[in-house]
Design a protein around this motif. Structure first.
Motif, PDB file in Angstrom:
ATOM      1  N   TYR A  57       5.070   1.265  -9.553  1.00  0.00           N
ATOM      2  CA  TYR A  57       4.606   0.455  -8.415  1.00  0.00           C
ATOM      3  C   TYR A  57       5.115  -0.986  -8.545  1.00  0.00           C
ATOM      4  N   GLU A  58       4.952  -1.544  -9.737  1.00  0.00           N
ATOM      5  CA  GLU A  58       5.419  -2.922  -9.955  1.00  0.00           C
ATOM      6  C   GLU A  58       6.935  -3.030  -9.788  1.00  0.00           C
ATOM      7  N   SER A  59       7.660  -2.042 -10.327  1.00  0.00           N
ATOM      8  CA  SER A  59       9.125  -2.152 -10.226  1.00  0.00           C
ATOM      9  C   SER A  59       9.607  -1.912  -8.798  1.00  0.00           C
ATOM     10  N   MET A  60       8.963  -0.991  -8.074  1.00  0.00           N
ATOM     11  CA  MET A  60       9.356  -0.782  -6.668  1.00  0.00           C
ATOM     12  C   MET A  60       9.066  -2.034  -5.843  1.00  0.00           C
ATOM     13  N   LEU A  61       7.930  -2.665  -6.152  1.00  0.00           N
ATOM     14  CA  LEU A  61       7.546  -3.883  -5.436  1.00  0.00           C
ATOM     15  C   LEU A  61       8.550  -5.001  -5.710  1.00  0.00           C
ATOM     16  N   GLU A  62       8.966  -5.087  -6.970  1.00  0.00           N
ATOM     17  CA  GLU A  62       9.925  -6.107  -7.400  1.00  0.00           C
ATOM     18  C   GLU A  62      11.245  -5.976  -6.632  1.00  0.00           C
ATOM     19  N   GLU A  63      11.636  -4.731  -6.384  1.00  0.00           N
ATOM     20  CA  GLU A  63      12.908  -4.471  -5.685  1.00  0.00           C
ATOM     21  C   GLU A  63      12.759  -4.559  -4.171  1.00  0.00           C
ATOM     22  N   SER A  64      11.532  -4.640  -3.685  1.00  0.00           N
ATOM     23  CA  SER A  64      11.294  -4.549  -2.238  1.00  0.00           C
ATOM     24  C   SER A  64      11.392  -5.907  -1.570  1.00  0.00           C
ATOM     25  N   ILE A  65      11.376  -5.886  -0.261  1.00  0.00           N
ATOM     26  CA  ILE A  65      11.399  -7.100   0.551  1.00  0.00           C
ATOM     27  C   ILE A  65      10.239  -8.032   0.170  1.00  0.00           C
ATOM     28  N   VAL A  66       9.115  -7.444  -0.270  1.00  0.00           N
ATOM     29  CA  VAL A  66       7.919  -8.259  -0.508  1.00  0.00           C
ATOM     30  C   VAL A  66       8.188  -9.304  -1.590  1.00  0.00           C
ATOM     31  N   ILE A  67       8.540  -8.855  -2.787  1.00  0.00           N
ATOM     32  CA  ILE A  67       8.756  -9.806  -3.887  1.00  0.00           C
ATOM     33  C   ILE A  67      10.044 -10.603  -3.677  1.00  0.00           C
ATOM     34  N   LYS A  68      11.047  -9.961  -3.086  1.00  0.00           N
ATOM     35  CA  LYS A  68      12.297 -10.697  -2.827  1.00  0.00           C
ATOM     36  C   LYS A  68      12.038 -11.899  -1.930  1.00  0.00           C
ATOM     37  N   GLU A  69      11.266 -11.690  -0.873  1.00  0.00           N
ATOM     38  CA  GLU A  69      10.960 -12.801   0.037  1.00  0.00           C
ATOM     39  C   GLU A  69      10.057 -13.830  -0.632  1.00  0.00           C
ATOM     40  N   GLY A  81       0.829  -1.206   0.000  1.00  0.00           N
ATOM     41  CA  GLY A  81       0.000   0.000   0.000  1.00  0.00           C
ATOM     42  C   GLY A  81       0.863   1.257   0.000  1.00  0.00           C
ATOM     43  N   TYR A  82       1.896   1.213   0.816  1.00  0.00           N
ATOM     44  CA  TYR A  82       2.854   2.326   0.922  1.00  0.00           C
ATOM     45  C   TYR A  82       3.522   2.574  -0.434  1.00  0.00           C
ATOM     46  N   LEU A  83       3.947   1.503  -1.112  1.00  0.00           N
ATOM     47  CA  LEU A  83       4.588   1.655  -2.425  1.00  0.00           C
ATOM     48  C   LEU A  83       3.591   2.144  -3.480  1.00  0.00           C
ATOM     49  N   ALA A  84       2.339   1.693  -3.363  1.00  0.00           N
ATOM     50  CA  ALA A  84       1.301   2.183  -4.274  1.00  0.00           C
ATOM     51  C   ALA A  84       1.145   3.695  -4.094  1.00  0.00           C
ATOM     52  N   GLY A  85       1.205   4.131  -2.839  1.00  0.00           N
ATOM     53  CA  GLY A  85       1.134   5.557  -2.548  1.00  0.00           C
ATOM     54  C   GLY A  85       2.276   6.321  -3.209  1.00  0.00           C
ATOM     55  N   LYS A  86       3.478   5.763  -3.089  1.00  0.00           N
ATOM     56  CA  LYS A  86       4.651   6.407  -3.703  1.00  0.00           C
ATOM     57  C   LYS A  86       4.504   6.477  -5.227  1.00  0.00           C
ATOM     58  N   ALA A  87       4.011   5.387  -5.809  1.00  0.00           N
ATOM     59  CA  ALA A  87       3.857   5.346  -7.266  1.00  0.00           C
ATOM     60  C   ALA A  87       2.852   6.404  -7.727  1.00  0.00           C
ATOM     61  N   ILE A  88       1.793   6.595  -6.947  1.00  0.00           N
ATOM     62  CA  ILE A  88       0.792   7.611  -7.294  1.00  0.00           C
ATOM     63  C   ILE A  88       1.408   9.000  -7.208  1.00  0.00           C
ATOM     64  N   GLU A  89       2.219   9.204  -6.182  1.00  0.00           N
ATOM     65  CA  GLU A  89       2.910  10.494  -6.025  1.00  0.00           C
ATOM     66  C   GLU A  89       3.767  10.792  -7.269  1.00  0.00           C
ATOM     67  N   GLN A  90       4.500   9.792  -7.742  1.00  0.00           N
ATOM     68  CA  GLN A  90       5.358   9.976  -8.926  1.00  0.00           C
ATOM     69  C   GLN A  90       4.519  10.201 -10.190  1.00  0.00           C
ATOM     70  N   ALA A  91       3.442   9.397 -10.315  1.00  0.00           N
ATOM     71  CA  ALA A  91       2.589   9.522 -11.503  1.00  0.00           C
ATOM     72  C   ALA A  91       1.906  10.889 -11.536  1.00  0.00           C
ATOM     73  N   HIS A  92       1.527  11.365 -10.353  1.00  0.00           N
ATOM     74  CA  HIS A  92       0.873  12.671 -10.259  1.00  0.00           C
ATOM     75  C   HIS A  92       1.812  13.778 -10.734  1.00  0.00           C
ATOM     76  N   ALA A  93       3.088  13.651 -10.376  1.00  0.00           N
ATOM     77  CA  ALA A  93       4.074  14.651 -10.794  1.00  0.00           C
ATOM     78  C   ALA A  93       4.180  14.702 -12.313  1.00  0.00           C
ATOM     79  N   LYS A  94       3.946  13.550 -12.956  1.00  0.00           N
ATOM     80  CA  LYS A  94       3.976  13.500 -14.428  1.00  0.00           C
ATOM     81  C   LYS A  94       2.620  13.869 -15.030  1.00  0.00           C
ATOM     82  N   GLY A  95       1.609  14.002 -14.158  1.00  0.00           N
ATOM     83  CA  GLY A  95       0.258  14.283 -14.635  1.00  0.00           C
ATOM     84  C   GLY A  95      -0.319  13.157 -15.460  1.00  0.00           C
ATOM     85  N   ASP A  96       0.038  11.931 -15.127  1.00  0.00           N
ATOM     86  CA  ASP A  96      -0.347  10.791 -15.954  1.00  0.00           C
ATOM     87  C   ASP A  96      -0.614   9.562 -15.080  1.00  0.00           C
ATOM     88  N   TYR A  97      -1.894   9.128 -15.046  1.00  0.00           N
ATOM     89  CA  TYR A  97      -2.254   7.949 -14.243  1.00  0.00           C
ATOM     90  C   TYR A  97      -2.505   6.723 -15.124  1.00  0.00           C
TER      91      TYR A  97
END
Lengths: 96, 432
Positions: free
Chosen positions: B350-362, B326-342
Motif C-alpha cells: 500500500y505504501e509503495s503503490m501510494l508512493e508511485e501514485s499521483i497522490v504522493i507525487k503531487e 482507499g482504492y490502493l488500500a483495497g488493492k494492497a489487501i487483495e495482494q496480502a490476502h493472496a499471500k494469506g498474510d495481513y
C-alpha cells in the motif's frame, strides 16, 4: 446611495442547518482550566460560536456544534474532552 | 475481553468511516469478493461529509467505471485568482480552459453516490455507529470497537478523516496541533441555476472556481474560495489554525460574512440565500501530520487520517486523493490476502503503490508551497504592494504612472525593497 448590506447574525446563519441534537453533550469542558487560559481561542474560532465568554468565565453549549474539531485543537489548556455525538446524532449536512 | 460484546458475524474487511476513502476501498474490495463492512457514525452516508467544493476527476474515473453517473454540478471551465487588498478592490487573474479536469458538487451527494456503488458491489454499510477503537488479537488489529460492541475482521482500513479519534485511542498518532491543520468555514448560498449562470457569465453545466487572497482571510495565511454549483454558490474561508489564533480578532464566521457582503462581490451574490453553514479541519502540514507508518499489523490508514491532502496554494485536492488511497488500500489487501498474510510487512505494498501514485507525487511536487504559505508575506505585504501599484496605474488623475515607477513607489510606501520582491517572486516560482 445603495441600501446598506444586510448583516446576518451567526445564530440566524446556523439556524439553516439541520441537527439531531443528542440528549447528552458529546463535548465536555473543564471550566476550571479555562480560568487561566491565555488565548480563549475557542471563543473566536469555534465556527458556530459554541463558546462564549461571560463574567463568570467560558460558557459552552454543544447544540450548534458541527463536529469540526477546532476547539480541541486550539485549546492550550487541554480543557476539552472531545468525542463525536452518539449513534447518528449531531449535524446532518445536505449541501456541503 | 471483559465487558465486551463480540458480535458473531465476522467480516474479511472492516472500514472505519463512509467517506470518499472508505467507500472507494469498500467498492473495490466488495467487487473482488471480500466480505466488507463500512462503519459510519452519521445517520446517512454523506450526512457528515463536507469540503470546499471541487473534485478532480481523473483518479475517480480510474476507480469507478460508471463515473459518468456521479452527481456533478458543474465542470470547472473557468479559474480565477483574486488578490484583495481590501473588501472593495481586487486584482484578478482569469483563466478559461477548453478541457475541464475538475467539477463542482456537493460532497454529501458524491459520498452518497459512492455508498450506492459500494453497496451495489456487495459491501455492507452500517450507519449510526461511531467506531471508538480498534480490536486487537495478539497485537494485530483484528476488528473495530464501538462502545461495548466488537466487530471482528481479518483486516481494518482506517478512513476516519482528519479528527483521528480511533488512531489516537490506539496510540498510533497524537492529538492534532494547530500548526498541522487549517480551518475551513463555508456557506452555501442558494438561488436558481439561471441566476448563477447570469451572475458569473457561465453557460449551462459550466463552473467557476475562484480563489481570494489578502483581506478575505484577514491577511492570515490561507485563502478564501467561491465555487459555483448548479443552483448555488459555495463561499468559504480557510485559515491556518496556528496563525488564526493570533490573527483572527473577530469571530471566525465574520470572515465569511465579510466576504459575502464585500462590495467587490456584491454583483455576484445578490438574491442568494444561505442554505447551509459548515466547517471542517483541513490537513495542512501533511508531512508532519502523516502517521509514522500507513500500515500496521492488520491495519491500513487512508485519506485525511493519513494526511493525504494537497494544498497547491490556489486549490485543494482532498476528495480524489482520499478516494485513490482507499482504492490502493483495497488493492494492497487483495495482494496480502493472496499471500494469506495481513502483517504490516505484507500490507506495505500500500505504501509503495501510494508512493508511485499521483497522490504522493503531487504532494512532493508541492512540498514547498506550505513554506511559502506560512511566510505571511503572500497574504499581507504583497496584496498591499500590488494594490498600491494598481491604484497608481489606474486611479491616478494626472494620468497613469509607468508600471515600473508604480511598483517602485508602492514598495517604498510599504517599506519593502524591490530587490526583495524580485527574490521572493523567484523563490515562489521555483517552489511551484
Amino acid at each position: 446611495m445603495s441600501a446598506p448590506e444586510r448583516k446576518l447574525r451567526l445564530t440566524d446563519i446556523i439556524n439553516v442547518n439541520i441537527w439531531d441534537v443528542d440528549s447528552k453533550p458529546h463535548i465536555v469542558v473543564n471550566y476550571d482550566k479555562c480560568k487561566n487560559c491565555p488565548t480563549k481561542a475557542c471563543v473566536r474560532l469555534c465556527p458556530t460560536g459554541c463558546y462564549t465568554e461571560t463574567e463568570n468565565g467560558i460558557l459552552f453549549s454543544y447544540e450548534g456544534c458541527v463536529e469540526c474539531g477546532t476547539c480541541r485543537v486550539v485549546c492550550p489548556m487541554e480543557a476539552i474532552t472531545w468525542t463525536f455525538p452518539k449513534s447518528g446524532k449531531g449535524i446532518f449536512y445536505r449541501f456541503s | 475481553m471483559e465487558g465486551m460484546n463480540i458480535l458473531d458475524q465476522k467480516f474479511d474487511v472492516a472500514i472505519v468511516g463512509a467517506g470518499p476513502a472508505g467507500l472507494s476501498a469498500a467498492y473495490y474490495l466488495a467487487k473482488k469478493g471480500f466480505k466488507t463492512a463500512v462503519l459510519e457514525r452519521g445517520r446517512e452516508v454523506g450526512s457528515k461529509s463536507i469540503y470546499g467544493g471541487r473534485i478532480y476527476a481523473a483518479p475517480l474515473k480510474e476507480i469507478y467505471p460508471n463515473f459518468n453517473s456521479i452527481p456533478v454540478h458543474r465542470w470547472v471551465k473557468r479559474e480565477r485568482i483574486s488578490i484583495m487588498p481590501d473588501y472593495e478592490s481586487m486584482i484578478s487573474i482569469d483563466y478559461q480552459g477548453k478541457e475541464a479536469i475538475s467539477f463542482t458538487a456537493y460532497l454529501t451527494e458524491v459520498v452518497k453516490w459512492m455508498g450506492i456503488q459500494a453497496e451495489s458491489a456487495g459491501a455492507t454499510i452500517i450507519t449510526d455507529v461511531p467506531v471508538t477503537n480498534f480490536y486487537k488479537e495478539n497485537n494485530k488489529v483484528s476488528g473495530v470497537v464501538s462502545g461495548e460492541d466488537v466487530l471482528r475482521s481479518d483486516v481494518v482500513i482506517d478512513a476516519e478523516g482528519v479528527n483521528r479519534l480511533v488512531l489516537e485511542a490506539s496510540g498510533i498518532v497524537k492529538p492534532l496541533k494547530p500548526e498541522l491543520v487549517a480551518l475551513g468555514v463555508k456557506e452555501v448560498l442558494k438561488g436558481e441555476s439561471k441566476q448563477i449562470e447570469d451572475a458569473f457569465g457561465l453557460s449551462q453545466n459550466e463552473g467557476l472556481a475562484w480563489v481570494f487572497l489578502g483581506a478575505a482571510t484577514a491577511n492570515t495565511p490561507g485563502g478564501a474560495f467561491l465555487y459555483t454549483n448548479r443552483d448555488s454558490v459555495s463561499l468559504g474561508v480557510v485559515v491556518l489554525l496556528d496563525k488564526a489564533i493570533a490573527n483572527v480578532k473577530d469571530h471566525v464566521s465574520q470572515l465569511v460574512e465579510s466576504l459575502r457582503t464585500a462590495p467587490a462581490l456584491k454583483n455576484y451574490l445578490q438574491n442568494l440565500r444561505i442554505s447551509e453553514y459548515s466547517a471542517h479541519l483541513i490537513p495542512e502540514d501533511v508531512w508532519s501530520l502523516r502517521p509514522e507508518r500507513l500500515v500496521y499489523d492488520g491495519l491500513l490508514i487512508t485519506g485525511d487520517a493519513a494526511g493525504l491532502l494537497l494544498n497547491a496554494g490556489y486549490t485543494y485536492r482532498g476528495v480524489d486523493f482520499a478516494a485513490y488511497s482507499g482504492y490502493l488500500a483495497g488493492k494492497a489487501i487483495e495482494q496480502a490476502h493472496a499471500k494469506g498474510d495481513y502483517s504490516a510487512g505484507s500490507l506495505s505494498s500500500y505504501e509503495s503503490m501510494l508512493e508511485e501514485s499521483i497522490v504522493i507525487k503531487e504532494l512532493k511536487r508541492f512540498r514547498k508551497v506550505h513554506e511559502v504559505m506560512k511566510n505571511g508575506l503572500l497574504f499581507e505585504k504583497y496584496p498591499k504592494i500590488m494594490s498600491g501599484v494598481m491604484k497608481r496605474m489606474f486611479e491616478n488623475s494626472d494620468g497613469p504612472s509607468k508600471a515600473w515607477d508604480a511598483i517602485n513607489e508602492s514598495c517604498k510606501e510599504n517599506q519593502y525593497s524591490m530587490l526583495k520582491l524580485l527574490i521572493d517572486g523567484y523563490r515562489m516560482v521555483r517552489s511551484l
